[in-house]
Design a protein around this motif. Structure first.
Motif, mmCIF file in Angstrom:
data_model
loop_
_atom_site.group_PDB
_atom_site.id
_atom_site.type_symbol
_atom_site.label_atom_id
_atom_site.label_comp_id
_atom_site.label_asym_id
_atom_site.label_seq_id
_atom_site.Cartn_x
_atom_site.Cartn_y
_atom_site.Cartn_z
ATOM 1 N N UNK A 27 0.835 -1.203 0.000
ATOM 2 C CA UNK A 27 0.000 0.000 0.000
ATOM 3 C C UNK A 27 0.867 1.249 0.000
ATOM 4 N N UNK A 28 0.926 1.885 -1.152
ATOM 5 C CA UNK A 28 1.819 3.036 -1.364
ATOM 6 C C UNK A 28 1.558 4.153 -0.370
ATOM 7 N N UNK A 29 0.295 4.412 -0.074
ATOM 8 C CA UNK A 29 -0.066 5.564 0.751
ATOM 9 C C UNK A 29 0.343 5.417 2.209
ATOM 10 N N UNK A 30 0.806 4.263 2.617
ATOM 11 C CA UNK A 30 1.175 4.046 4.022
ATOM 12 C C UNK A 30 2.600 4.469 4.352
ATOM 13 N N UNK A 31 3.404 4.791 3.359
ATOM 14 C CA UNK A 31 4.834 4.942 3.572
ATOM 15 C C UNK A 31 5.418 6.237 3.000
ATOM 16 N N UNK A 32 6.433 6.717 3.710
ATOM 17 C CA UNK A 32 7.215 7.832 3.182
ATOM 18 C C UNK A 32 7.996 7.367 1.957
ATOM 19 N N UNK A 94 17.396 7.950 -8.007
ATOM 20 C CA UNK A 94 16.751 6.749 -7.507
ATOM 21 C C UNK A 94 15.490 7.091 -6.740
ATOM 22 N N UNK A 95 14.448 6.338 -7.028
ATOM 23 C CA UNK A 95 13.209 6.420 -6.264
ATOM 24 C C UNK A 95 13.330 5.481 -5.071
ATOM 25 N N UNK A 96 12.866 5.923 -3.919
ATOM 26 C CA UNK A 96 12.983 5.102 -2.723
ATOM 27 C C UNK A 96 11.669 5.085 -1.937
ATOM 28 N N UNK A 97 11.537 4.108 -1.082
ATOM 29 C CA UNK A 97 10.365 4.017 -0.206
ATOM 30 C C UNK A 97 10.805 3.527 1.167
ATOM 31 N N UNK A 98 10.218 4.095 2.196
ATOM 32 C CA UNK A 98 10.593 3.735 3.557
ATOM 33 C C UNK A 98 9.692 2.686 4.173
ATOM 34 N N UNK A 99 9.962 2.413 5.445
ATOM 35 C CA UNK A 99 9.185 1.420 6.172
ATOM 36 C C UNK A 99 8.179 2.032 7.137
ATOM 37 N N UNK A 100 8.122 3.349 7.181
ATOM 38 C CA UNK A 100 7.204 4.057 8.075
ATOM 39 C C UNK A 100 6.511 5.184 7.329
ATOM 40 N N UNK A 101 5.595 5.845 8.023
ATOM 41 C CA UNK A 101 4.859 6.936 7.390
ATOM 42 C C UNK A 101 5.702 8.189 7.197
ATOM 43 N N UNK A 102 6.748 8.345 8.044
ATOM 44 C CA UNK A 102 7.622 9.510 7.937
ATOM 45 C C UNK A 102 9.052 9.082 7.629
#
Length: 127
Positions: A27-32, A94-102
């Motif tokens: 779920x993309x919207x859950x993560x920074x 590079x595009x990145x995604x985290x493990x938390x909302x912030x």
């Protein structure tokens, strides 16, 4: 998690480019999320970060006022609008995604809370 960046290319100094990143796998919207770059011969560095709903953003000093990060959670897509480009902006982005909302601005986290990385897209700015 899969992250695919688009929109890189060759542009003259002073020009603009818009990078996009399509995310899938959770779920993309859950993560920074965010953008990093690696200039030739240099280490990877953060460019811009955005929290889960876009209410909080971070920019590196080198791009502040020229780049804008945004996200469309309905489309699972991250963007980076790059204006007034300079030759020193030349890098693989590079595009990145985290493990938390912030994201994490602690100096102890060199990845700023990002856990997943796309393959990158080349941006070249000619003088």
């Amino acid at each position: 998690v899969q992250l695919q960046a688009f929109g890189g290319g060759l542009v003259q100094a002073g020009g603009s480019l818009r990078l996009s990143c399509a995310a899938s796998g959770r779920t993309f919207s859950n993560y920074a999320t965010g953008w990093f770059r690696q200039p030739p011969g240099k280490e990877r560095e953060p460019v811009a970060l955005i929290n889960w709903n876009g209410s909080s953003r971070y920019y590196s000093e080198s791009v502040k006022g020229r780049f804008t990060i945004s996200r469309d959670n309905a489309k699972n897509t991250l963007y980076l609008q790059m204006d007034s480009l300079k030759p020193e902006d030349t890098a693989v982005y590079y595009c990145t995604q985290g493990g938390r909302t912030y994201y994490n601005l602690s100096s102890r986290d060199r990845d700023y809370g990002m856990d997943y990385w796309g393959k990158g897209t080349q941006v070249t700015v000619s003088s």
